[in-house]
Design a protein around this motif. Structure first.
Motif, short mmCIF file in Angstrom:
data_model
loop_
_atom_site.label_atom_id
_atom_site.label_comp_id
_atom_site.label_asym_id
_atom_site.label_seq_id
_atom_site.Cartn_x
_atom_site.Cartn_y
_atom_site.Cartn_z
N ALA A 241 0.83 -1.21 0.00
CA ALA A 241 0.00 0.00 0.00
C ALA A 241 0.87 1.25 0.00
O ALA A 241 0.60 2.22 -0.73
CB ALA A 241 -0.93 -0.01 1.21
N ARG A 242 1.91 1.28 0.81
CA ARG A 242 2.79 2.45 0.86
C ARG A 242 3.57 2.60 -0.44
O ARG A 242 3.73 3.70 -0.96
CB ARG A 242 3.76 2.34 2.04
N ASN A 243 4.06 1.49 -0.99
CA ASN A 243 4.82 1.56 -2.25
C ASN A 243 3.95 2.04 -3.40
O ASN A 243 4.45 2.69 -4.33
CB ASN A 243 5.43 0.19 -2.57
N TRP A 244 2.67 1.70 -3.36
CA TRP A 244 1.75 2.14 -4.41
C TRP A 244 1.28 3.58 -4.20
O TRP A 244 0.54 4.12 -5.02
CB TRP A 244 0.54 1.22 -4.48
N GLY A 245 1.67 4.19 -3.08
CA GLY A 245 1.24 5.56 -2.80
C GLY A 245 -0.22 5.65 -2.46
O GLY A 245 -0.94 6.56 -2.90
N ALA A 246 -0.71 4.75 -1.61
CA ALA A 246 -2.13 4.69 -1.30
C ALA A 246 -2.62 5.96 -0.62
O ALA A 246 -1.98 6.48 0.30
CB ALA A 246 -2.43 3.49 -0.43
#
Length: 400
Positions: A241-246
């Motif tokens: 989620a963080r890597n995808w920029g949620a």
């Protein structure tokens, strides 16, 4: 509008009008102790906590707040005799032992312009109250000391706002990134119904449907932590989620209970106990919140703390917007907005909720979640909640 933009607005208020006086427009108390709810309306965002106190035979609840109200005293209800505001503390005199079950700091909703602090109380034993009050007074002293230190640091420093927190910071027509997490999967089946319906299958079908209806709205990009019957570690779900920029993380689950009569959906956001795990897990998994590299250690710490507080506030705000939509679509559990330390809620900078769509141990809930139409009604309710959440964020930015 993203979390980062709201933090910049908060910093701007601190830096340009640090000593401006906020206004508290109203204090209302309703209930009978099972439960009692206190609501405070303010024209500025608050980061309020609630602390129990006991001196001699007098019990009270103390809520540190920024602002003034006229008159500065009022009558209570449901175990609260009176309230008074003095020296940055809103104090409630209690006529019985009450425990704080939840504190929410919520931004404006709909056409409203006021921020809200909601404090839910429930009756407890005198012994439990006394024990909690002793601990709370230590917590209050630390909180007020930290607040004074932060105030001095901000007032003395020239603050450069942090760089972008996540890739999802909106630029032009950039879309909101929604991460949908289908709970369990693979070797972890989750709970199951009496007829063998598995939670991992229910959550995956719900996640796929939610992705489909969200992507029909050009405001959203949707990522799934899993799109098949695969097991994903909990920390990997948060990292993805963080890597995808949620901009928002929603973990879908189905519940179980000892009684087959328990039914209805519920929504969880991070608990106080869960918050105490965030820093440890962030260090372990390298979930770093980027701030201005030239900022001092003290200022960097303040900025990181602001991000975590705003994340918690947005998670609670989304939950409160989601609940009425869920209630319109099907049964909801009593005490529908709950707090827990679930691992998937531990991201320091991604607003997150865990949605229990219903109970597989309840025949009606299991039938609803097994059916395409039943799952669709619930996921359409989630979509409406998401729409309201981001609609409100954009209104706040436009007004500021």
């Amino acid at each position: 509008m993203t979390l980062f933009r709201l933090i910049l607005l908060t910093l701007a208020c601190i830096c340009t009008g640090f000593f401006a006086q906020a206004e508290i427009s109203d204090v209302r108390i309703v209930g009978n102790g099972e439960p009692t709810r206190i609501t405070v309306w303010s024209d500025t965002a608050q980061d309020a906590g609630a602390f129990l106190a006991q001196s001699g035979g007098q019990r009270s609840l103390i809520v540190p707040l920024e602002g003034e109200i006229s008159p500065r005293v009022g009558k209570g209800a449901g175990g609260v005799e009176t309230w008074a505001l003095s020296s940055g503390r809103l104090s409630f005199a209690l006529d019985r032992p009450l425990m704080v079950s939840r504190v929410l700091n919520l931004p404006p909703t709909g056409s409203a312009t006021s921020y809200r602090v909601i404090i839910d109380l429930e009756t407890v034993s005198p012994a439990r109250f006394a024990s909690t009050a002793k601990r709370d007074m230590q917590r209050l002293a630390r909180a007020e000391s930290d607040s004074r230190k932060a105030t001095y640091a901000l007032a003395a420093a020239e603050i450069t706002p942090p760089g972008p927190l996540r890739p999802s910071e909106r630029k032009g027509d950039h879309k909101y990134v929604i991460v949908v997490d289908a709970g369990h999967g693979g070797k972890d089946p989750g709970t199951q119904s009496a007829r063998g319906l598995l939670e991992r299958d229910v959550t995956l079908k719900a996640a796929l449907y939610l992705k489909d209806i969200l992507e029909k709205d050009d405001r959203y990009v949707v990522r799934l932590t899993r799109d098949d019957d695969t097991f994903i570690e909990l920390e990997d779900r948060v990292t993805l989620a963080r890597n995808w920029g949620a901009d928002l993380f929603i973990s879908l689950h189905a519940d179980a209970a000892g009684s087959p009569d328990v039914a209805g959906a519920s929504v969880y956001t991070i608990s106080e106990r869960g918050e105490r795990r965030i820093d440890k897990e962030a260090d372990k998994n390298d979930w770093k919140i980027p701030v201005e590299t030239g900022a001092s250690k003290a200022i960097s710490g303040i900025l990181v703390d602001l991000v975590k507080r705003e994340t918690k506030s947005h998670s609670a705000a989304f939950a409160e917007l989601l609940l009425p939509e869920l209630a319109a679509a099907g049964p909801v559990l009593r005490g529908t907005h709950r707090n827990a330390g679930f691992y998937v809620l531990l991201a320091p900078d991604v607003p997150a909720v865990l949605l229990e769509m219903g109970f597989l141990t309840n025949t009606a809930d299991a039938k609803r979640l097994q059916s395409t139409a039943g799952r669709a009604r619930t996921m359409q309710a989630v979509k409406r909640g998401i729409d309201k959440f981001f609609d409100r964020q954009e209104v706040i930015v436009a007004s500021d």
